[in-house]
Enzyme design. Structure first.
Site, short mmCIF file in Angstrom:
data_model
loop_
_atom_site.label_atom_id
_atom_site.label_comp_id
_atom_site.label_asym_id
_atom_site.label_seq_id
_atom_site.Cartn_x
_atom_site.Cartn_y
_atom_site.Cartn_z
CG ASP A 1 8.99 29.12 43.24
OD1 ASP A 1 9.44 28.75 42.15
OD2 ASP A 1 9.51 30.04 43.91
CG ASP B 1 13.19 29.40 40.33
OD1 ASP B 1 12.03 29.18 40.70
OD2 ASP B 1 14.06 29.95 41.05
CG HIS C 1 17.91 33.06 42.12
ND1 HIS C 1 17.99 31.86 41.48
CD2 HIS C 1 16.61 33.22 42.47
CE1 HIS C 1 16.79 31.31 41.46
NE2 HIS C 1 15.92 32.10 42.04
CG HIS D 1 19.90 31.16 45.11
ND1 HIS D 1 19.31 32.40 45.23
CD2 HIS D 1 18.90 30.27 45.23
CE1 HIS D 1 18.00 32.25 45.41
NE2 HIS D 1 17.73 30.97 45.42
CD GLU E 1 12.56 34.24 43.31
OE1 GLU E 1 11.61 33.75 43.93
OE2 GLU E 1 13.63 33.64 43.13
CD GLU F 1 11.27 32.36 40.56
OE1 GLU F 1 10.51 31.65 41.23
OE2 GLU F 1 12.51 32.38 40.71
MN MN Z 1 11.16 30.01 42.35
MN MN Z 2 13.83 31.67 42.24
#
Ligand code: MN
Ligand code: MN
Length: 291
Positions: A86, A97, A157, A165, A190, A276
């Site tokens: 990630d 992200d 998010h 977030h 994700e 994601e």
């Molecule tokens: Mn992530």
């Molecule tokens: Mn994330």
């Protein structure tokens, strides 16, 4: 609508993150030290003129998220494993992200496909006015069609400047209540799929931290506030400047000044896959920044 400079920063962060994604398969191999993978990929982000939005997460098998190598980590990639990588990049606080799952030794290939396919379907359906519950429904349905369970207590998010977030969560299951996605909002989506119960719980280990309020009362806290703002960081990033970083983190975590993120483990120790991407909601679709 996003300001042109903001949009440009989101796109730049996304294109760096996309480049790093392309490096993952080459480096995640049986026997590779996890700390080396973290360091190499994090260095590449910096080299591309990005900043780290969070420590590289490398979560193996039943660890769903939030593992990063502690200083002097001896762990290596097992011969047969699902490895979630990630990646978090920011440019001026605007974040990309993105995550992918590598199958080492050909395990869990269907599980990888399940989360990827769920993400793909979501990306095709997102536009201004789509309901968060509908996104959750797509994820749940797709993953169940593969014979697995979505992880219900992990979510996508809303992103905002220096904020991972930003208050709105996109579920991985159908929900009764929800909200509407709006043009110009930026989300990370994700889906997680598992052979287990579909729930993660906190392990007793934490290697990722964050300082929610910008305290500067000691040189250590001041350094964290200055370098990482409110974004997550790793002890690994601090030990060369502060050899006692791990002790200091423990002390400040006990008073709540520093918040620790435990490694999240699947409740039944099922193996977990994750896919994601970050996207900008548009009137008639979405722009994926991290692909
Ligand atoms: Mn992530
Ligand atoms: Mn994330």
């Amino acid at each position: 609508m996003l300001d042109a400079n903001v949009l440009e920063s989101y796109r730049m962060a996304g294109s760096i993150a996309a480049k790093i994604r392309g490096e993952v398969e080459k480096i995640v191999k049986e026997g590779a030290p996890l700390i080396k993978i973290c360091e190499v990929l994090e260095k590449k982000i910096i080299k591309e003129n990005g900043k780290l939005a969070f420590p590289l997460n490398i979560s193996v098998n039943d660890a769903a998220a939030h593992y990063t190598s502690p200083p002097h980590d001896k762990s290596t990639v097992p011969p047969r494993a699902l490895v979630k990588v990630d990646i978090g990049v920011h440019v001026g606080g605007f974040i990309a992200d993105t995550a992918l799952t590598v199958s080492v030794g050909k395990v869990g290939l269907e599980l990888v496909k399940a989360s990827e396919s769920a993400l793909e379907k979501v990306l095709k359906s997102i536009k201004h006015g789509v309901k968060s519950s509908h996104v959750g429904e797509i994820v749940e349905k797709t993953i169940k069609e593969f014979g697995f369970k979505p992880i219900s207590n992990l979510t996508g998010h809303l992103l905002d400047k220096y904020t991972l977030h930003a208050g709105k969560s996109i579920p991985n299951v159908k929900t009764r209540i929800g909200f509407t996605l709006k043009e110009g909002e930026v989300y990370a989506i994700e889906p997680f799929a598992t052979t287990g119960a579909g729930i993660v719980e906190d392990s007793k280990y934490s290697y990722i931290y964050r300082m929610p309020s910008q305290k500067t009362s000691t040189p250590f806290l001041s350094h964290i506030a200055h370098e990482f703002k409110t974004l997550p960081f790793a002890a690994r990033w601090l030990v060369s400047k502060f050899p006692k970083a791990q002790e200091l983190i423990k002390r400040f975590a006990s008073t709540g000044t520093i918040q620790a993120y435990p490694v999240l483990i699947e409740k039944e120790r099922g193996i977990v896959s994750q896919a994601e991407h970050t996207l900008i909601v548009k009137k008639n679709g979405c722009e994926v920044t991290s692909a």
